[in-house]
Every structure is written in C-alpha cells, then in structure tokens.
Design an enzyme around this catalytic site. Structure first.
Site, PDB file in Angstrom:
ATOM      1  N   ARG A 181       0.939  -1.314   0.003  1.00 32.22           N
ATOM      2  CA  ARG A 181      -0.088   0.284   0.190  1.00 32.22           C
ATOM      3  C   ARG A 181       1.381   1.467   0.188  1.00 32.22           C
ATOM      4  O   ARG A 181       0.547   2.398  -0.507  1.00 32.22           O
ATOM      5  CB  ARG A 181      -1.046  -0.211   1.356  1.00 32.22           C
ATOM      6  CG  ARG A 181      -0.828  -0.118   2.789  1.00 32.22           C
ATOM      7  CD  ARG A 181      -0.689  -0.188   3.519  1.00 32.22           C
ATOM      8  NE  ARG A 181       0.036  -0.046   4.591  1.00 32.22           N
ATOM      9  CZ  ARG A 181       0.143  -0.421   5.884  1.00 32.22           C
ATOM     10  NH1 ARG A 181      -1.657  -0.599   6.159  1.00 32.22           N
ATOM     11  NH2 ARG A 181       0.881  -0.550   7.202  1.00 32.22           N
ATOM     12  N   LYS A 229       3.643 -19.403   8.371  1.00 34.74           N
ATOM     13  CA  LYS A 229       2.910 -19.373   9.394  1.00 34.74           C
ATOM     14  C   LYS A 229       2.979 -18.253  10.363  1.00 34.74           C
ATOM     15  O   LYS A 229       4.173 -17.384   9.862  1.00 34.74           O
ATOM     16  CB  LYS A 229       3.866 -20.278  10.746  1.00 34.74           C
ATOM     17  CG  LYS A 229       5.536 -20.193  11.122  1.00 34.74           C
ATOM     18  CD  LYS A 229       6.215 -20.673  12.094  1.00 34.74           C
ATOM     19  CE  LYS A 229       5.609 -20.266  13.272  1.00 34.74           C
ATOM     20  NZ  LYS A 229       6.509 -19.058  13.792  1.00 34.74           N
ATOM     21  N   HIS A 288       9.501 -22.628   7.761  1.00 38.95           N
ATOM     22  CA  HIS A 288      11.303 -23.021   6.825  1.00 38.95           C
ATOM     23  C   HIS A 288      12.059 -24.049   8.002  1.00 38.95           C
ATOM     24  O   HIS A 288      13.490 -23.948   7.088  1.00 38.95           O
ATOM     25  CB  HIS A 288      12.022 -22.125   7.374  1.00 38.95           C
ATOM     26  CG  HIS A 288      12.137 -21.453   8.577  1.00 38.95           C
ATOM     27  ND1 HIS A 288      11.212 -20.789   9.997  1.00 38.95           N
ATOM     28  CD2 HIS A 288      13.368 -21.162   9.169  1.00 38.95           C
ATOM     29  CE1 HIS A 288      11.888 -20.601  10.963  1.00 38.95           C
ATOM     30  NE2 HIS A 288      13.421 -21.229  10.632  1.00 38.95           N
ATOM     31  N   LYS A 338      15.665 -26.588   6.239  1.00 37.79           N
ATOM     32  CA  LYS A 338      17.247 -26.510   6.076  1.00 37.79           C
ATOM     33  C   LYS A 338      17.780 -27.918   5.460  1.00 37.79           C
ATOM     34  O   LYS A 338      16.803 -29.383   6.156  1.00 37.79           O
ATOM     35  CB  LYS A 338      17.129 -26.557   7.662  1.00 37.79           C
ATOM     36  CG  LYS A 338      16.716 -25.405   8.216  1.00 37.79           C
ATOM     37  CD  LYS A 338      16.726 -25.053   9.932  1.00 37.79           C
ATOM     38  CE  LYS A 338      15.855 -23.580  10.459  1.00 37.79           C
ATOM     39  NZ  LYS A 338      17.131 -23.303  11.429  1.00 37.79           N
ATOM     40  N   GLU A 345      17.059 -21.547  22.212  1.00 38.80           N
ATOM     41  CA  GLU A 345      17.387 -20.631  21.194  1.00 38.80           C
ATOM     42  C   GLU A 345      18.197 -20.056  22.368  1.00 38.80           C
ATOM     43  O   GLU A 345      17.868 -19.761  23.692  1.00 38.80           O
ATOM     44  CB  GLU A 345      15.957 -19.872  20.890  1.00 38.80           C
ATOM     45  CG  GLU A 345      15.294 -20.221  19.431  1.00 38.80           C
ATOM     46  CD  GLU A 345      14.545 -19.787  18.836  1.00 38.80           C
ATOM     47  OE1 GLU A 345      14.477 -19.155  18.513  1.00 38.80           O
ATOM     48  OE2 GLU A 345      13.566 -19.998  19.450  1.00 38.80           O
ATOM     49  N   ASP A 379       4.353 -21.032  18.838  1.00 37.48           N
ATOM     50  CA  ASP A 379       5.268 -20.625  17.786  1.00 37.48           C
ATOM     51  C   ASP A 379       6.727 -21.829  17.090  1.00 37.48           C
ATOM     52  O   ASP A 379       7.215 -22.173  15.943  1.00 37.48           O
ATOM     53  CB  ASP A 379       6.572 -19.899  18.709  1.00 37.48           C
ATOM     54  CG  ASP A 379       7.099 -18.659  17.457  1.00 37.48           C
ATOM     55  OD1 ASP A 379       6.626 -18.091  16.951  1.00 37.48           O
ATOM     56  OD2 ASP A 379       8.594 -18.780  18.305  1.00 37.48           O
ATOM     57  N   HIS A 394       8.023 -26.357  13.365  1.00 36.00           N
ATOM     58  CA  HIS A 394       9.069 -26.908  13.376  1.00 36.00           C
ATOM     59  C   HIS A 394       9.310 -28.123  14.154  1.00 36.00           C
ATOM     60  O   HIS A 394      10.066 -29.243  13.570  1.00 36.00           O
ATOM     61  CB  HIS A 394       9.793 -25.671  14.128  1.00 36.00           C
ATOM     62  CG  HIS A 394       9.727 -24.692  13.857  1.00 36.00           C
ATOM     63  ND1 HIS A 394       9.190 -24.349  12.391  1.00 36.00           N
ATOM     64  CD2 HIS A 394      10.262 -23.290  13.659  1.00 36.00           C
ATOM     65  CE1 HIS A 394       9.397 -22.777  12.067  1.00 36.00           C
ATOM     66  NE2 HIS A 394       9.161 -21.961  13.213  1.00 36.00           N
ATOM     67  N   LYS A 413      13.150 -20.332  24.899  1.00 30.93           N
ATOM     68  CA  LYS A 413      14.270 -19.123  24.341  1.00 30.93           C
ATOM     69  C   LYS A 413      14.632 -18.626  25.480  1.00 30.93           C
ATOM     70  O   LYS A 413      14.439 -18.805  26.275  1.00 30.93           O
ATOM     71  CB  LYS A 413      12.881 -17.999  24.040  1.00 30.93           C
ATOM     72  CG  LYS A 413      11.697 -18.080  22.923  1.00 30.93           C
ATOM     73  CD  LYS A 413      11.481 -16.891  21.749  1.00 30.93           C
ATOM     74  CE  LYS A 413      11.794 -16.943  20.635  1.00 30.93           C
ATOM     75  NZ  LYS A 413      11.896 -17.113  19.791  1.00 30.93           N
TER      76      LYS A 413
HETATM   77  C1  BG6 Z   1      10.059 -19.338  14.116  1.00 28.78           C
HETATM   78  C2  BG6 Z   1      10.184 -18.350  14.865  1.00 28.78           C
HETATM   79  O1  BG6 Z   1       9.428 -19.973  13.286  1.00 28.78           O
HETATM   80  O2  BG6 Z   1      11.418 -19.602  14.564  1.00 28.78           O
HETATM   81  C3  BG6 Z   1      11.040 -17.717  15.753  1.00 28.78           C
HETATM   82  O3  BG6 Z   1       8.374 -17.602  14.978  1.00 28.78           O
HETATM   83  C4  BG6 Z   1      11.990 -18.957  15.950  1.00 28.78           C
HETATM   84  O4  BG6 Z   1      10.295 -17.634  17.710  1.00 28.78           O
HETATM   85  C5  BG6 Z   1      12.686 -19.027  14.803  1.00 28.78           C
HETATM   86  O5  BG6 Z   1      13.696 -17.629  16.751  1.00 28.78           O
HETATM   87  C6  BG6 Z   1      13.816 -19.683  14.548  1.00 28.78           C
HETATM   88  O6  BG6 Z   1      13.917 -20.636  13.657  1.00 28.78           O
HETATM   89  P1  BG6 Z   1      15.758 -20.609  12.848  1.00 28.78           P
HETATM   90  O7  BG6 Z   1      15.293 -21.355  11.846  1.00 28.78           O
HETATM   91  O8  BG6 Z   1      17.035 -18.991  13.528  1.00 28.78           O
HETATM   92  O9  BG6 Z   1      15.799 -21.881  13.801  1.00 28.78           O
END
Ligand code: BG6
Length: 504
Positions: free
Chosen positions: A50, A156, A186, A190, A224, A243, A248, A348
């Site tokens: 937009r 997502k 995603h 990998k 993480e 999340d 994942h 996290k």
């Molecule tokens: C995302 C989450 O899908 O994946 C994030 O929303 C997370 O919270 C991330 O940090 C982790 O992905 P990667 O590729 O950095 O391990």
C-alpha cells in the site's frame, strides 16, 4: 536441485513487498537464487503494497536487505542491476476489488508480451488477518483459476488454534486447490533437516535398528538464546507451543519417526508424516502434567550479558502467562515405536542456541566386561546436529589404548562443512526454488497442520485456563525449568547437554 533450464517463465507476486519478511528473507533468497543461476531466465518480481514507492526506490531498499542477508553479501553493480531490472511495483489497496482486476491486467499483459502463459506465484508476506482479504480478492478476480500455472504461498502462523487454522484454510481452498497451496515451515528447508530423510532412507544400516527393539528414547531440542526481540505483541498471543512445537518440532518428530516412503514424491512423504501425528497418544487436561511442562524465562546471564526477564520485555504483560519454554513427552502408538518416549523441548533465552535430535539406543543386554572396565560406560547415541553444528555424531564405547581393559565413550563425526566444503543454501532459498519448480515435498499439507493443532488443543486450552503459578520459572541462560527435568526423571531419563563441540 533444480536447474533453471527446467523452470518456466515466472511472475512472482509479493504481497507485503515493503515489509520486513520480504526485505530480510524473501528477496535476499531470490537474489541468491538469481546469483546461482536458479531463477528462470524470464522472471519478474512484482511487488504489491500500500505504500507510495516505485520500482526503483523498492530496488534500492532491497539492495540494503540483500547486502545484509543474502549469502553473497553486497552484489557488484552490474549483477545487482540485472536483478533490479526484474523488479516492478504496484501500489494497491488490498481491500479494493479493482486492485486485483488491475493486477490481473498487468499479469496477463506480461503473458501476451512473452507469448506464453507464465507461472504466477502469489506470496503472502502479510499478517494472517489479511489472508482472507487478499485470497478472496485474488479468487474473485479469477487469479486462481489456472490450476496448472498458479500457486499461492503462505507462512506461519497458520492460525492461532484449530478453529482459526480451519478458517484460513477454508478461504484458501475456496479458490485454490491443495496442489496450488504451499505452506511454508522454514525448518523443512534446512539442509540438515532434509538430510534426516537421506540418512534414514538412503542407507540400509539405520532402518533395521530404528525401532523399539533398539531405541530407548529420542530427544529433540531446539534451544535459542534469543528472547522475543521486538515481537512481544505476537509472542504474547503465541507462546512456545504455537510458535515452535506446532510446526518446527513436529516436523522434526515426523521425519525421525515416519515409515519409509514409497517415493520422494510430495504426497508419499507427506502421507507418512501425517501417519506419525495420527499415531500420537493423546494428551488430555487430566494427564497433562505427566506429559507436558512449560516455562517462562526470568532475568539471567547469557555469555556475560545480563538479560531481562520475559515479563519486562517490550509489549509483554507484566503478569504474562505466556510460555517461552515448552517440553512434551510423546508416544507414537504404532508397531515401530510402541513404548519409546519422544521428548521434545524448545525455549527462548536458553544456555545455548542449539538444535539437535538425539537417538538414545538401548543398553547392551549383558555386560561382559569387568565392572572396573566399564565405569565410564555411556549409552550409545546418534546425534543429528541441525544448528549450529551441522552433521551427525555417533557416540559409542571404545577401548582406551593400553594394557588395562578400560572403556571410554568416543565420538564418530560427520560434518557437512568438512565433507562437502561448500556453503549450503539458506532454508528460504531451498523453499523458494521448490515453489518455482512446483515441488511441494517440503511444504505442509493441510491435514498435517490440522492434526498438529488438534493434538495440541487440550494443552493449549489447559495452559490458558490454568495460569502457571510458578512463572517465571527458569533463569535466562539456563536449560529450562525443573518441571521439564521431572518429565524425564519419571522414566529414569534426563536431558543431556547438547553436543556442542565443533568437529576439529
Ligand atoms: C520462527 C519462530 O518460526 O523460528 C521464531 O517464530 C524462532 O520465534 C525461529 O526464533 C527460529 O528459526 P531459526 O531458523 O532461527 O532456528
């Protein structure tokens, strides 16, 4: 790998062209594909947003993103110009039907110029609450009708729960058929995640022992050190289960636990993955505490830096009940895995950023060595390293050199980097290349997403209705809350510190 000769002329329509996802991930990955000769010869990146801008300004904005986030860094001017020439921009109000009619004209006129029906990929790099508007807009303007040449890509979060996932899916399937819908997770892009299938099914030695007869338990860790960064608003509504686990970690579980597929075709693989989720023993609100643990990080230290607690992060409620850590004990009720616990954890602000899958094999049935020889005995484990190391480690017992009989655990390592001496494509590169080639193997099918939501619903509801009384319950920089230790301790097991040592 696809080479670009097999790719058809493509118009890649990027909704949310001015957003962060486009800038940080999508366009840098498209540029990397271009750099490595994997974009079709004739390719247009049609940005839609937009904001008032034009193709030249948008290209200049993307150049900064590419410089920071592409694998190839800042491109030389000539290369960049070739890529930038492919960028177009339409300023559009997505709630206005005429925008989609105009887009239709633009896309069709390119077909006419190029003398062929081009592939049209609609990538929704927009917040989910706008999916309905854009998908309906596209559908009503007839964009979805060409089943062969049109695809739509969504990311997502695909829903907040089962109900909202179904709503999103209903909108998508009202206009597009399943073969046209590419749902991105995603993690599946990998290299190391894809290698799980290669390892399991391209080698005859693992499959015979990949079952309850030999495997004692499996742990899947995705830890993480990052906190919620600037995503407090989103994360407060999501939490670790939505999340990370729903998508994942469940993908990793499916790849480890699935039966061998008949072929590498998208549906053959996806059928086997769905079977795993279908076989999961339900967790209910009554037995929840035996199977699930949650945590929220408090302040603490990571690598010498003080980290604030989750409740003090921007846009986070100071009494938040959102979990930043989740652990599950799962059973896959089928012949192969009966009785084998799969322990999943993610969090996290943990002690290290590490993702790995550890297959812990059963102990030997009889100890033939004298007790003094085996004092150091450790179980045999196969560790699939996803991040930051990328490889496979087999941990087993060996005799220490010398006249005495002494046993000691040793590691046998395969490192991607050492074996292939080449940089891997990013997950987005892999996935975008597959979207271009219309290969859905690495994308989530609706039934899989739905089953994951269904399975998690009782946990999500119970955790919402019964706020955690002990939050925050783990320090930033630790390995998570006590309750997650108890999950395993109940079976005589424990979480191990991940295998962090780099291959020498
Ligand atoms: C995302 C989450 O899908 O994946 C994030 O929303 C997370 O919270 C991330 O940090 C982790 O992905 P990667 O590729 O950095 O391990």
């Amino acid at each position: 790998m696809t080479n670009n000769a097999s790719l058809r002329d493509t118009q890649f329509v990027l909704f949310g062209a001015n957003g962060d996802l486009s800038w940080r991930l999508i366009v840098p990955a498209l540029f990397d594909l271009f750099w490595t000769g994997q974009l079709p010869e004739r390719f247009i990146l049609q940005g839609v947003d937009r904001t008032t801008t034009d193709a030249t300004a948008l290209a200049a904005h993307y150049l900064l993103g590419v410089a920071q986030h592409s694998r190839h860094g800042t491109p030389d001017e000539a290369t960049w110009q070739k890529f930038a020439n492919k960028i177009r921009y339409i300023q559009a109000d997505i709630s206005d039907a005429t925008s989609y009619a105009h887009l239709h004209e633009v896309l069709t006129s390119c077909d006419t110029d190029w003398g062929c029906p081009t592939e049209k990929i609609f990538y929704l790099a927009i917040p989910p609450f706008l999916f309905d508007t854009v998908v309906s807009g596209l559908g009503n303007a007839g964009h979805a009708q060409d089943r062969e040449h049109v695809r739509i890509v969504v990311e997502k979060p695909l829903g907040h729960d089962l109900e909202t996932f179904r709503q999103i899916n209903n909108v998508l399937t009202r206009y597009f058929n399943e073969q046209q819908i590419f749902r991105i997770d995603h993690f599946l892009g990998k290299e190391t995640v894809q290698n799980i299938l290669a390892m399991r099914f391209a080698n005859p030695i693992f499959e015979p022992i990949w079952n309850r007869g030999y495997v004692d338990h499996v742990t899947i860790t995705v830890a993480e050190t990052l906190g919620v960064e600037k995503r407090g608003i989103y994360y407060e509504q999501a939490g670790a289960l939505r999340d990370m686990v729903q998508n994942h970690l469940f993908q990793l579980l499916c790849l480890v636990a699935m039966e061998p597929p008949v072929s590498y075709d998208a549906d053959d693989i996806r059928n086997k993955k769905v079977d795993v989720l279908h076989a999961l023993r339900p967790i209910t609100s009554e037995n929840l505490s035996d199977y699930a643990a949650r945590g929220q990080y408090d302040e603490g230290w990571i690598a010498g830096t003080h980290m604030t607690g989750y409740r003090n992060e921007p846009d986070v409620d100071s009494r938040s009940n959102t979990e930043t850590y989740a652990a599950l004990k799962l059973y896959v009720d089928n012949w192969r895995w009966q009785g084998v616990p799969f322990y999943l954890r993610t969090g996290k602000r943990m002690a290290a950023a590490v993702s790995e899958i550890s297959i812990r094999f059963r102990d030997v049935p009889h100890h033939a060595f004298p007790a003094s020889a085996g004092l150091n005995t450790q179980p045999v484990r196969l560790v699939i390293q996803i991040n930051p190391e990328q490889g496979i480690v087999l941990k087993f017992m060996a005799k220490v050199p010398g006249s005495e009989l002494r046993l000691q655990p040793v590691d046998m390592r395969f490192s991607y980097q050492e074996a292939f001496q080449t940089e891997s494509p990013t997950a987005y590169e892999t996935l975008l290349r597959d979207v271009l080639a219309s290969n859905a193997t690495l994308f989530m099918r609706a039934d899989q997403v739905e089953m994951a939501w269904k399975f998690l619903t009782p946990i999500l509801e119970t955790w919402k209705n019964e706020p955690a009384l002990d939050f925050p319950n783990y320090a930033a920089g630790s390995w998570g809350p006590e309750s997650a230790e108890s999950l395993l301790a109940a079976d005589g097991n424990r979480w191990l510190i991940p295998t962090l040592k780099k291959p020498s």
